[in-house]
Design an enzyme around this catalytic site. Structure first.
Site, PDB file in Angstrom:
ATOM      1  N   CYS A 141       0.835  -1.203   0.000  1.00 30.61           N
ATOM      2  CA  CYS A 141       0.000   0.000   0.000  1.00 30.61           C
ATOM      3  C   CYS A 141       0.877   1.264   0.000  1.00 30.61           C
ATOM      4  O   CYS A 141       1.571   1.528  -0.964  1.00 30.61           O
ATOM      5  CB  CYS A 141      -0.990  -0.041   1.157  1.00 30.61           C
ATOM      6  SG  CYS A 141      -2.293   1.209   1.012  1.00 30.61           S
ATOM      7  N   HIS A 151      -3.795  -4.847  -0.465  1.00 30.96           N
ATOM      8  CA  HIS A 151      -3.433  -5.390   0.847  1.00 30.96           C
ATOM      9  C   HIS A 151      -3.499  -6.915   0.817  1.00 30.96           C
ATOM     10  O   HIS A 151      -4.581  -7.481   1.016  1.00 30.96           O
ATOM     11  CB  HIS A 151      -4.386  -4.863   1.922  1.00 30.96           C
ATOM     12  CG  HIS A 151      -4.196  -3.424   2.255  1.00 30.96           C
ATOM     13  ND1 HIS A 151      -3.321  -2.992   3.232  1.00 30.96           N
ATOM     14  CD2 HIS A 151      -4.772  -2.316   1.733  1.00 30.96           C
ATOM     15  CE1 HIS A 151      -3.364  -1.670   3.297  1.00 30.96           C
ATOM     16  NE2 HIS A 151      -4.233  -1.239   2.402  1.00 30.96           N
ATOM     17  N   GLU A 171      -2.575  -8.885   3.077  1.00 30.19           N
ATOM     18  CA  GLU A 171      -2.947  -9.356   4.421  1.00 30.19           C
ATOM     19  C   GLU A 171      -4.452  -9.277   4.659  1.00 30.19           C
ATOM     20  O   GLU A 171      -4.960  -9.842   5.628  1.00 30.19           O
ATOM     21  CB  GLU A 171      -2.188  -8.554   5.490  1.00 30.19           C
ATOM     22  CG  GLU A 171      -2.706  -7.166   5.776  1.00 30.19           C
ATOM     23  CD  GLU A 171      -2.285  -6.101   4.773  1.00 30.19           C
ATOM     24  OE1 GLU A 171      -2.575  -4.919   5.026  1.00 30.19           O
ATOM     25  OE2 GLU A 171      -1.677  -6.440   3.731  1.00 30.19           O
TER      26      GLU A 171
END
Length: 200
Positions: A79, A182, A184
Protein backbone atom coordinates in the site's frame (compact mmCIF):
# COMPACT_ATOMS: atom_id res chain seq x y z
CA UNK A 1 12.98 -14.03 10.15
CA UNK A 2 10.88 -11.43 8.34
CA UNK A 3 11.21 -7.87 9.63
CA UNK A 4 8.08 -5.71 9.45
CA UNK A 5 9.36 -2.15 9.55
CA UNK A 6 7.81 -0.14 12.38
CA UNK A 7 7.95 3.59 11.72
CA UNK A 8 4.69 4.56 13.37
CA UNK A 9 2.43 3.73 10.43
CA UNK A 10 -0.72 1.65 10.55
CA UNK A 11 -1.58 -1.93 9.47
CA UNK A 12 1.55 -3.42 11.06
CA UNK A 13 -0.36 -5.89 13.19
CA UNK A 14 -2.63 -7.07 10.38
CA UNK A 15 0.50 -7.93 8.39
CA UNK A 16 1.99 -9.68 11.43
CA UNK A 17 -1.23 -11.64 11.97
CA UNK A 18 -1.25 -12.77 8.34
CA UNK A 19 2.36 -13.98 8.61
CA UNK A 20 1.53 -15.76 11.87
CA UNK A 21 -1.39 -17.47 10.11
CA UNK A 22 0.92 -18.93 7.45
CA UNK A 23 3.50 -19.75 10.13
CA UNK A 24 6.16 -17.38 8.83
CA UNK A 25 8.41 -16.14 11.68
CA UNK A 26 8.29 -12.36 11.79
CA UNK A 27 8.90 -9.39 14.04
CA UNK A 28 7.62 -5.81 14.08
CA UNK A 29 10.71 -3.68 14.61
CA UNK A 30 12.13 -0.22 14.12
CA UNK A 31 15.63 -1.32 15.07
CA UNK A 32 18.03 -0.86 12.15
CA UNK A 33 20.31 -3.75 13.12
CA UNK A 34 17.37 -6.18 13.38
CA UNK A 35 15.97 -5.07 10.03
CA UNK A 36 19.34 -5.40 8.30
CA UNK A 37 19.83 -8.87 9.78
CA UNK A 38 16.44 -10.14 8.56
CA UNK A 39 16.04 -12.69 5.78
CA UNK A 40 13.26 -10.62 4.23
CA UNK A 41 11.71 -7.23 4.95
CA UNK A 42 8.20 -5.81 4.60
CA UNK A 43 7.52 -2.06 4.39
CA UNK A 44 3.79 -1.58 5.13
CA UNK A 45 1.94 1.66 5.61
CA UNK A 46 -1.26 3.65 5.44
CA UNK A 47 -1.73 7.40 5.57
CA UNK A 48 -0.40 10.39 3.68
CA UNK A 49 2.78 10.21 1.59
CA UNK A 50 4.56 13.18 3.17
CA UNK A 51 3.72 12.22 6.74
CA UNK A 52 4.92 8.64 6.33
CA UNK A 53 8.16 9.75 4.70
CA UNK A 54 8.74 12.10 7.64
CA UNK A 55 8.28 9.18 10.03
CA UNK A 56 10.79 7.06 8.10
CA UNK A 57 13.33 9.87 7.97
CA UNK A 58 12.87 10.77 11.65
CA UNK A 59 14.17 7.37 12.69
CA UNK A 60 16.71 7.04 9.88
CA UNK A 61 14.75 4.13 8.46
CA UNK A 62 14.72 5.63 4.96
CA UNK A 63 18.45 4.87 4.78
CA UNK A 64 17.86 1.37 6.16
CA UNK A 65 15.29 0.60 3.43
CA UNK A 66 17.77 1.76 0.79
CA UNK A 67 20.45 -0.47 2.33
CA UNK A 68 18.06 -3.45 2.23
CA UNK A 69 17.33 -2.84 -1.44
CA UNK A 70 21.02 -2.45 -2.28
CA UNK A 71 22.00 -5.57 -0.32
CA UNK A 72 19.73 -7.82 -2.37
CA UNK A 73 17.51 -8.75 0.58
CA UNK A 74 13.91 -9.41 -0.58
CA UNK A 75 11.84 -6.30 0.17
CA UNK A 76 8.06 -6.04 -0.12
CA UNK A 77 6.18 -2.74 0.00
CA UNK A 78 2.46 -2.84 0.79
CA UNK A 79 0.00 0.00 0.00
CA UNK A 80 1.77 3.19 1.13
CA UNK A 81 4.91 1.05 1.20
CA UNK A 82 4.66 0.85 -2.59
CA UNK A 83 4.13 4.60 -2.98
CA UNK A 84 7.10 5.47 -0.77
CA UNK A 85 9.41 3.50 -3.08
CA UNK A 86 8.92 6.10 -5.82
CA UNK A 87 10.24 9.65 -6.16
CA UNK A 88 7.27 11.90 -5.35
CA UNK A 89 3.50 12.11 -4.93
CA UNK A 90 0.81 14.59 -5.91
CA UNK A 91 -0.59 14.03 -2.42
CA UNK A 92 2.37 15.78 -0.77
CA UNK A 93 4.01 18.33 -3.11
CA UNK A 94 7.66 18.87 -2.27
CA UNK A 95 8.04 15.63 -0.29
CA UNK A 96 10.62 13.24 -1.68
CA UNK A 97 10.14 9.49 -1.65
CA UNK A 98 12.77 6.77 -1.35
CA UNK A 99 13.47 6.80 -5.08
CA UNK A 100 14.05 3.06 -5.34
CA UNK A 101 12.04 3.30 -8.57
CA UNK A 102 11.67 6.26 -10.92
CA UNK A 103 8.16 7.58 -11.24
CA UNK A 104 5.47 9.43 -9.33
CA UNK A 105 2.26 8.85 -7.44
CA UNK A 106 -0.86 10.52 -8.86
CA UNK A 107 -4.49 10.79 -7.80
CA UNK A 108 -6.95 8.33 -9.31
CA UNK A 109 -8.85 10.41 -11.92
CA UNK A 110 -12.52 11.13 -11.35
CA UNK A 111 -14.39 8.93 -13.80
CA UNK A 112 -17.63 8.90 -11.84
CA UNK A 113 -16.40 6.16 -9.54
CA UNK A 114 -16.02 6.47 -5.79
CA UNK A 115 -12.63 7.65 -4.53
CA UNK A 116 -10.97 6.18 -2.57
CA UNK A 117 -11.00 2.95 -4.52
CA UNK A 118 -12.05 0.68 -1.66
CA UNK A 119 -12.94 -2.99 -1.65
CA UNK A 120 -12.35 -6.03 -3.80
CA UNK A 121 -11.19 -5.77 -7.41
CA UNK A 122 -9.50 -8.15 -9.78
CA UNK A 123 -5.98 -7.63 -11.05
CA UNK A 124 -4.44 -8.49 -14.40
CA UNK A 125 -0.98 -10.05 -14.22
CA UNK A 126 1.29 -8.10 -16.57
CA UNK A 127 4.41 -10.26 -16.59
CA UNK A 128 5.93 -13.30 -15.00
CA UNK A 129 6.16 -12.45 -11.32
CA UNK A 130 7.81 -14.31 -8.49
CA UNK A 131 5.28 -13.16 -5.90
CA UNK A 132 2.17 -13.19 -8.10
CA UNK A 133 2.69 -16.69 -9.44
CA UNK A 134 0.10 -19.47 -9.17
CA UNK A 135 -2.75 -17.12 -8.30
CA UNK A 136 -4.70 -17.33 -11.57
CA UNK A 137 -5.02 -14.84 -14.41
CA UNK A 138 -7.44 -12.35 -12.80
CA UNK A 139 -7.40 -12.85 -9.02
CA UNK A 140 -9.42 -10.62 -6.68
CA UNK A 141 -7.61 -8.66 -3.96
CA UNK A 142 -8.52 -5.91 -1.48
CA UNK A 143 -7.78 -2.22 -2.11
CA UNK A 144 -7.97 1.03 -0.14
CA UNK A 145 -6.32 3.91 -2.03
CA UNK A 146 -6.89 7.29 -3.67
CA UNK A 147 -3.52 7.47 -5.43
CA UNK A 148 -1.66 5.11 -7.74
CA UNK A 149 1.77 4.83 -9.27
CA UNK A 150 2.92 5.92 -12.71
CA UNK A 151 6.33 4.25 -13.07
CA UNK A 152 8.78 5.81 -15.50
CA UNK A 153 9.75 2.32 -16.66
CA UNK A 154 6.59 0.43 -17.55
CA UNK A 155 8.61 -2.77 -17.59
CA UNK A 156 8.59 -2.97 -13.79
CA UNK A 157 4.78 -3.20 -13.67
CA UNK A 158 3.69 -6.70 -12.69
CA UNK A 159 -0.06 -6.14 -12.33
CA UNK A 160 -2.84 -3.72 -13.25
CA UNK A 161 -6.43 -3.17 -12.22
CA UNK A 162 -9.28 -1.38 -13.97
CA UNK A 163 -10.90 1.44 -12.03
CA UNK A 164 -12.06 4.12 -14.41
CA UNK A 165 -8.87 3.42 -16.30
CA UNK A 166 -5.97 1.00 -16.18
CA UNK A 167 -3.98 1.51 -12.97
CA UNK A 168 -0.58 0.01 -12.15
CA UNK A 169 -0.99 -1.79 -8.81
CA UNK A 170 2.13 -3.96 -8.49
CA UNK A 171 5.77 -3.54 -9.47
CA UNK A 172 8.93 -5.55 -9.10
CA UNK A 173 12.56 -5.42 -10.10
CA UNK A 174 15.34 -7.61 -8.75
CA UNK A 175 14.81 -8.12 -5.03
CA UNK A 176 12.29 -5.28 -4.63
CA UNK A 177 8.55 -5.94 -4.84
CA UNK A 178 5.57 -3.73 -4.09
CA UNK A 179 1.78 -3.97 -4.25
CA UNK A 180 -0.85 -1.26 -3.90
CA UNK A 181 -3.44 -3.71 -2.57
CA UNK A 182 -3.43 -5.39 0.85
CA UNK A 183 -2.46 -9.07 0.65
CA UNK A 184 -2.95 -9.36 4.42
CA UNK A 185 -6.64 -8.48 3.88
CA UNK A 186 -7.12 -10.45 0.66
CA UNK A 187 -8.07 -13.83 2.07
CA UNK A 188 -6.64 -16.98 0.55
CA UNK A 189 -5.33 -15.08 -2.49
CA UNK A 190 -3.35 -12.73 -0.27
CA UNK A 191 -1.95 -15.63 1.74
CA UNK A 192 -0.70 -17.19 -1.50
CA UNK A 193 1.07 -13.95 -2.40
CA UNK A 194 2.69 -13.73 1.04
CA UNK A 195 3.75 -17.38 0.82
CA UNK A 196 5.33 -16.66 -2.56
CA UNK A 197 7.28 -13.80 -0.99
CA UNK A 198 8.53 -15.81 1.98
CA UNK A 199 9.60 -18.64 -0.32
CA UNK A 200 11.99 -16.38 -2.28
Amino acid sequence: MIAIIDYGAGNLHSVKNALDFIRAPSKITGDASEILAADKVILPGVGAFGDTMECLERDGLDKVVKQIAAAGIPLLGICMGLQLMFEESEESPGAKGLGLFKGRIVRIPDRGLKIPHMGWNNIEIAKESRILRNIGDTPFVYFVHSYYVQPEDGGIASAYTEYGEKLTVAVESGNVFAVQFHPEKSGDMGMRILRNFISL
